[in-house]
Every structure is written in structure tokens, then in C-alpha cells.
Design a protein around this motif. Sequence first.
Motif, PDB file in Angstrom:
ATOM      1  N   ALA A 206       1.602 -59.359 -15.056  1.00  0.00           N
ATOM      2  CA  ALA A 206       1.083 -59.212 -13.698  1.00  0.00           C
ATOM      3  C   ALA A 206       0.249 -60.426 -13.315  1.00  0.00           C
ATOM      4  CB  ALA A 206       0.253 -57.939 -13.585  1.00  0.00           C
ATOM      5  N   PHE A 207      -0.590 -60.892 -14.234  1.00  0.00           N
ATOM      6  CA  PHE A 207      -1.421 -62.059 -13.962  1.00  0.00           C
ATOM      7  C   PHE A 207      -0.562 -63.286 -13.652  1.00  0.00           C
ATOM      8  CE2 PHE A 207      -3.571 -65.885 -15.538  1.00  0.00           C
ATOM      9  CZ  PHE A 207      -4.696 -65.883 -14.731  1.00  0.00           C
ATOM     10  N   CYS A 208       0.542 -63.443 -14.358  1.00  0.00           N
ATOM     11  CA  CYS A 208       1.403 -64.624 -14.194  1.00  0.00           C
ATOM     12  C   CYS A 208       2.386 -64.491 -13.032  1.00  0.00           C
ATOM     13  CB  CYS A 208       2.182 -64.885 -15.483  1.00  0.00           C
ATOM     14  SG  CYS A 208       1.163 -65.407 -16.881  1.00  0.00           S
ATOM     15  N   SER A 209       2.538 -63.307 -12.473  1.00  0.00           N
ATOM     16  CA  SER A 209       3.460 -63.113 -11.354  1.00  0.00           C
ATOM     17  C   SER A 209       3.079 -64.017 -10.183  1.00  0.00           C
ATOM     18  CB  SER A 209       3.436 -61.647 -10.910  1.00  0.00           C
ATOM     19  OG  SER A 209       4.006 -61.507  -9.611  1.00  0.00           O
ATOM     20  N   PRO A 210       4.060 -64.581  -9.497  1.00  0.00           N
ATOM     21  CA  PRO A 210       3.762 -65.470  -8.370  1.00  0.00           C
ATOM     22  C   PRO A 210       3.376 -64.735  -7.086  1.00  0.00           C
ATOM     23  CG  PRO A 210       6.137 -65.299  -8.661  1.00  0.00           C
ATOM     24  CD  PRO A 210       5.511 -64.545  -9.809  1.00  0.00           C
ATOM     25  N   LEU A 211       3.459 -63.420  -7.063  1.00  0.00           N
ATOM     26  CA  LEU A 211       3.125 -62.684  -5.847  1.00  0.00           C
ATOM     27  C   LEU A 211       1.627 -62.770  -5.554  1.00  0.00           C
ATOM     28  CD1 LEU A 211       5.281 -59.422  -6.083  1.00  0.00           C
ATOM     29  CD2 LEU A 211       5.897 -61.660  -5.158  1.00  0.00           C
ATOM     30  N   PHE A 212       1.286 -62.631  -4.284  1.00  0.00           N
ATOM     31  CA  PHE A 212      -0.117 -62.673  -3.861  1.00  0.00           C
ATOM     32  C   PHE A 212      -0.683 -61.265  -3.872  1.00  0.00           C
ATOM     33  CE2 PHE A 212      -3.318 -62.483  -0.389  1.00  0.00           C
ATOM     34  CZ  PHE A 212      -4.243 -63.370  -0.931  1.00  0.00           C
ATOM     35  N   HIS A 213      -1.585 -60.998  -4.821  1.00  0.00           N
ATOM     36  CA  HIS A 213      -2.221 -59.686  -4.917  1.00  0.00           C
ATOM     37  C   HIS A 213      -3.515 -59.871  -5.714  1.00  0.00           C
ATOM     38  CE1 HIS A 213      -2.961 -55.512  -5.090  1.00  0.00           C
ATOM     39  NE2 HIS A 213      -1.714 -55.076  -5.068  1.00  0.00           N
ATOM     40  N   PRO A 214      -4.569 -60.425  -5.099  1.00  0.00           N
ATOM     41  CA  PRO A 214      -5.798 -60.719  -5.840  1.00  0.00           C
ATOM     42  C   PRO A 214      -6.434 -59.505  -6.504  1.00  0.00           C
ATOM     43  CG  PRO A 214      -5.810 -61.811  -3.701  1.00  0.00           C
ATOM     44  CD  PRO A 214      -4.630 -60.881  -3.708  1.00  0.00           C
ATOM     45  N   MET A 215      -6.317 -58.322  -5.887  1.00  0.00           N
ATOM     46  CA  MET A 215      -6.910 -57.128  -6.505  1.00  0.00           C
ATOM     47  C   MET A 215      -6.236 -56.821  -7.836  1.00  0.00           C
ATOM     48  SD  MET A 215      -7.496 -54.675  -3.172  1.00  0.00           S
ATOM     49  CE  MET A 215      -5.899 -55.054  -2.448  1.00  0.00           C
ATOM     50  N   ALA A 216      -4.906 -56.839  -7.842  1.00  0.00           N
ATOM     51  CA  ALA A 216      -4.175 -56.584  -9.080  1.00  0.00           C
ATOM     52  C   ALA A 216      -4.467 -57.658 -10.119  1.00  0.00           C
ATOM     53  CB  ALA A 216      -2.673 -56.507  -8.801  1.00  0.00           C
ATOM     54  N   GLY A 261       3.729 -57.221 -10.099  1.00  0.00           N
ATOM     55  CA  GLY A 261       5.000 -57.628 -10.676  1.00  0.00           C
ATOM     56  C   GLY A 261       4.926 -57.750 -12.182  1.00  0.00           C
ATOM     57  N   LEU A 262       6.102 -57.801 -12.811  1.00  0.00           N
ATOM     58  CA  LEU A 262       6.217 -58.031 -14.244  1.00  0.00           C
ATOM     59  C   LEU A 262       6.958 -59.348 -14.452  1.00  0.00           C
ATOM     60  CD1 LEU A 262       6.862 -54.351 -15.383  1.00  0.00           C
ATOM     61  CD2 LEU A 262       4.845 -55.748 -15.912  1.00  0.00           C
ATOM     62  N   GLY A 263       7.825 -59.437 -15.453  1.00  0.00           N
ATOM     63  CA  GLY A 263       8.499 -60.704 -15.687  1.00  0.00           C
ATOM     64  C   GLY A 263       9.514 -60.625 -16.803  1.00  0.00           C
ATOM     65  N   ALA A 264       9.734 -61.758 -17.443  1.00  0.00           N
ATOM     66  CA  ALA A 264      10.833 -61.895 -18.397  1.00  0.00           C
ATOM     67  C   ALA A 264      10.659 -61.052 -19.648  1.00  0.00           C
ATOM     68  CB  ALA A 264      11.005 -63.368 -18.787  1.00  0.00           C
ATOM     69  N   MET A 265       9.426 -60.764 -20.051  1.00  0.00           N
ATOM     70  CA  MET A 265       9.247 -59.883 -21.210  1.00  0.00           C
ATOM     71  C   MET A 265       9.929 -58.550 -20.950  1.00  0.00           C
ATOM     72  SD  MET A 265       5.240 -60.456 -22.197  1.00  0.00           S
ATOM     73  CE  MET A 265       4.480 -62.005 -21.748  1.00  0.00           C
ATOM     74  N   HIS A 266       9.637 -57.965 -19.802  1.00  0.00           N
ATOM     75  CA  HIS A 266      10.214 -56.665 -19.470  1.00  0.00           C
ATOM     76  C   HIS A 266      11.683 -56.782 -19.075  1.00  0.00           C
ATOM     77  CE1 HIS A 266       6.062 -55.348 -19.598  1.00  0.00           C
ATOM     78  NE2 HIS A 266       6.513 -54.109 -19.617  1.00  0.00           N
ATOM     79  N   VAL A 291       8.542 -65.823 -24.366  1.00  0.00           N
ATOM     80  CA  VAL A 291       8.575 -65.832 -22.904  1.00  0.00           C
ATOM     81  C   VAL A 291       7.484 -66.743 -22.352  1.00  0.00           C
ATOM     82  CG1 VAL A 291       8.197 -64.416 -20.843  1.00  0.00           C
ATOM     83  CG2 VAL A 291       9.678 -63.573 -22.684  1.00  0.00           C
ATOM     84  N   LEU A 292       6.298 -66.699 -22.949  1.00  0.00           N
ATOM     85  CA  LEU A 292       5.230 -67.593 -22.492  1.00  0.00           C
ATOM     86  C   LEU A 292       5.677 -69.051 -22.568  1.00  0.00           C
ATOM     87  CD1 LEU A 292       2.097 -65.919 -24.139  1.00  0.00           C
ATOM     88  CD2 LEU A 292       2.545 -66.122 -21.691  1.00  0.00           C
ATOM     89  N   ILE A 293       6.326 -69.412 -23.653  1.00  0.00           N
ATOM     90  CA  ILE A 293       6.809 -70.794 -23.818  1.00  0.00           C
ATOM     91  C   ILE A 293       7.873 -71.117 -22.774  1.00  0.00           C
ATOM     92  CG2 ILE A 293       8.106 -72.310 -25.361  1.00  0.00           C
ATOM     93  CD1 ILE A 293       6.557 -70.958 -27.688  1.00  0.00           C
ATOM     94  N   ALA A 294       8.768 -70.171 -22.509  1.00  0.00           N
ATOM     95  CA  ALA A 294       9.828 -70.405 -21.512  1.00  0.00           C
ATOM     96  C   ALA A 294       9.250 -70.583 -20.114  1.00  0.00           C
ATOM     97  CB  ALA A 294      10.823 -69.239 -21.526  1.00  0.00           C
ATOM     98  N   ASN A 295       8.089 -69.975 -19.854  1.00  0.00           N
ATOM     99  CA  ASN A 295       7.451 -70.064 -18.539  1.00  0.00           C
ATOM    100  C   ASN A 295       6.348 -71.122 -18.478  1.00  0.00           C
ATOM    101  OD1 ASN A 295       9.014 -67.952 -17.518  1.00  0.00           O
ATOM    102  ND2 ASN A 295       7.493 -66.388 -18.005  1.00  0.00           N
ATOM    103  N   ASP A 365      12.638 -68.529 -12.024  1.00  0.00           N
ATOM    104  CA  ASP A 365      13.867 -67.776 -11.787  1.00  0.00           C
ATOM    105  C   ASP A 365      14.909 -68.177 -12.835  1.00  0.00           C
ATOM    106  OD1 ASP A 365      15.768 -66.149 -10.658  1.00  0.00           O
ATOM    107  OD2 ASP A 365      16.283 -67.537  -9.030  1.00  0.00           O
ATOM    108  N   HIS A 366      14.780 -67.618 -14.029  1.00  0.00           N
ATOM    109  CA  HIS A 366      15.700 -67.950 -15.119  1.00  0.00           C
ATOM    110  C   HIS A 366      17.092 -67.387 -14.837  1.00  0.00           C
ATOM    111  CE1 HIS A 366      12.454 -69.492 -17.508  1.00  0.00           C
ATOM    112  NE2 HIS A 366      11.867 -68.319 -17.659  1.00  0.00           N
ATOM    113  N   ASN A 367      18.116 -68.092 -15.304  1.00  0.00           N
ATOM    114  CA  ASN A 367      19.477 -67.565 -15.212  1.00  0.00           C
ATOM    115  C   ASN A 367      19.840 -66.833 -16.497  1.00  0.00           C
ATOM    116  OD1 ASN A 367      20.216 -69.539 -17.124  1.00  0.00           O
ATOM    117  ND2 ASN A 367      20.841 -70.997 -15.536  1.00  0.00           N
ATOM    118  N   ALA A 368      21.048 -66.286 -16.533  1.00  0.00           N
ATOM    119  CA  ALA A 368      21.463 -65.476 -17.679  1.00  0.00           C
ATOM    120  C   ALA A 368      21.490 -66.290 -18.963  1.00  0.00           C
ATOM    121  CB  ALA A 368      22.831 -64.856 -17.416  1.00  0.00           C
TER     122      ALA A 368
END
Length: 383
Positions: A206-216, A261-266, A291-295, A365-368
Motif C-alpha cells: 500500500a505504501f508503494c502504490s502510486p495511487l494518491f491516498h495520504p490517509m492510507a 492498492g497492493l502490487g506484485a507480491m499479491h 518484488v522489492l528488487i523488481a520495483n 506495470d510489469h508484463n507477463a
Amino acid sequence: MNANWHYPTAMRVGVGRIAEIAEVCALHKITAPLLVTDPGVAALPMVRNVVDICTAAGLGIQVFSDIKPNPTGANVERGIAVYKKGKHDGVIAFGGGSGIDAGKAIAVAAEQQCSMWDLEDIGDNWLRAEASKIPPIIAVPTTAGTGSEVGRAAVIVNQQQHRKVIIFHPRMSPDCVILDPELTIGLPAQLTAATGMDALSHSLEAFCSPLFHPMAEGIAIEGIRLVKEYLPIAVANGSNIAARTQMLAASSMGATAFQKGLGAMHALAHPLGARYDAHHGTLNAVLMPYVLIANRDVIKQPITRLGRYLDIGSGFEPFLDWVLELRESINIPNTLQDIGIDDNRLDEIGEMAVADPSAATNPIDHNADTYAKIAANAVHGRL
């Protein structure tokens, strides 16, 4: 440390508060609750205690526990049949993520004309359900990881399609949550570690998600701090009530934060869990550094800021080192191969990861092909 919270839902926090379960049912006009949990939890004295409390209060309680660790559509269908036959009017979703997710799915689908699968978290599918027909849900977690007790979704395996499906409706967020740390004391160290890392993955993604949501984002940062300080204690000494309480809080905070949001781990953990029936928290824990390394190229700046807050140094590398040290200290496996997952189906896993809703909020935005490579690195331990 007892407290009553009202965010993101009504929450009763503290030692022994499970004794209030009948009072909570009455508050929400539940007269015949169906307690949904998994078979392991169902066999424990804590479930008998809840049944006794509810029975003494005149509630027509019944237990349904035909739930797999990764709950399936068939599990939910059987639960719905029990719910209808018993003329129940509410659900107590009890246990780890499997019991709580299954309980929420049973509640949301039991009285609907549409199928549960019609409520997959795509667009406005949730509008297909009649909200007035969703009964009250009381959630009681016995692990500190998924945060499903405060979530508006349930993850259910569609066995025909061999994939995990996110079922969503705003009314799936339980009406009341009881966070009683005594219920988590018997959780083995291995599961304490895996579920705790699941809580970390929620706040971190959630912290790394690019969405704007300062409360989250603010909730995510503090949730990560609680995991850093209290997960090693809870693993080393499962009877430490303060650590157990803080981890329950961190779990609920993680699931609140991932509204960002979540990310590549999930995105990878969901198809891997569906294909290999592996433990979700363990998958996220194993995948995390890969995943951290990939991002890394995109998340270096926010991770640097997070590292300063956590007092673990400035920059991406000190943070990655902390994750690796934490995993080692609580005996998390290093690779997917260590938990029985090979590289035979990774192309398929990559395709499924791209299609998973969690991929939409990954910082890159990773591909397959990239997802398959991340999974391959996690299989073989290539950091």
C-alpha cells in the motif's frame, strides 16, 4: 490496553473481549448466528467457548467448518446451504483469513439472486447484489495477518478456472470486530511469522502504490513500524500479550491501508496459491525481497523516506537488508522451492499475475514475462 475503536468499523480491542460476543450479536439483531471457521480452529476450546456463551444467551448458534486453507467456491456453497437450512440471520466469521473470507462470502451471497462469482471485483459488479439482503457480519480474527476482519472483499478459489477471485461488496466489511489477543496465543511460531509477514506485505505494498491516498499511506507507515517492533517478539514469545495485541492492530491497519492498492507480491501470490494451494502469508513473505528488487527503480525515494521513519538507515539497500534480516530471524523460507514450488508453470503464473487486480497498483506495470522472471528468481533464490 482495552479500547473501542470506530475506524474503519466498530472494533472492540483487548484481553477477554470475546466474552462480549453474545452482546455484539444482540446489538446487531442476530438471533441465530452461523459461526464460520476452518477445521483446525473449530476443534479448539475457543470455539466451544463462543458456542457456550451464545447458547447461554439464547442464540441459535451453529458451527460450519468445511473450509480449506484457500477457501473454494464449493466451500462457500456448502456454507450457504447450511446457513439457509439453519435459518440463520447473521455470520460470525472466526479464525484466520480462510475462515473470515469464507464467512464473509457466505453472508454476501446467501440470499442473493446473483451468483457469488457475479460479484468479482471488476468495475461495478457489486451493484448486482441487493445490499439489504446481506446479513450482519461479526469478525473475530485468531491470527494477525490478513486483516480480512476490516476488509470489504473475500478471496475465494474458483476451482473450475484454477484462480483466486476477489469477491467485493462494501457491505462485506464486518459490522463489528473483536480483537482479543488471547485468541492468538496458541498460534504456532511458524504461522505467527507467516501471518505477520502478510500484514507487513499489505502495508508495504500500500505504501508503494502510486495511487494518491495520504490517509492510507499514513496508516501503512505506522503498520510497518508495529510489525518491525512486535513481530519478532510475538514469534519468540507467543504468550506476550502486548506483542499479540500490537500485531492484531498491525494486521487490521494493513488491510485498511491497502485501499490504496497492493502490487506484485499479491499479483503473484494469488495465482501461486491457487495453483499450488500454498499458504498466502508465506508466499508474500518469500516473494517480498524479489518484488522489492523488481520495483527498485521506482520505489527508491519512498523507501528511503520509510527507512528514515523506521530508523533503519537511508536508502533502498538498508531497507532491503532489514527485510532479509527479519525473514531470517523468524525462519521464513528463502525461496519458493523451499515450500515445494518449482519453475514448471511460471509462464502461466506470469500471465495470471498480469490479470490479477493487484497488478494494477504495482509501482511498475510489469508484463507477463517480467512476472515470470520475478517468480523464477524467487524459486531459485536469485536476489
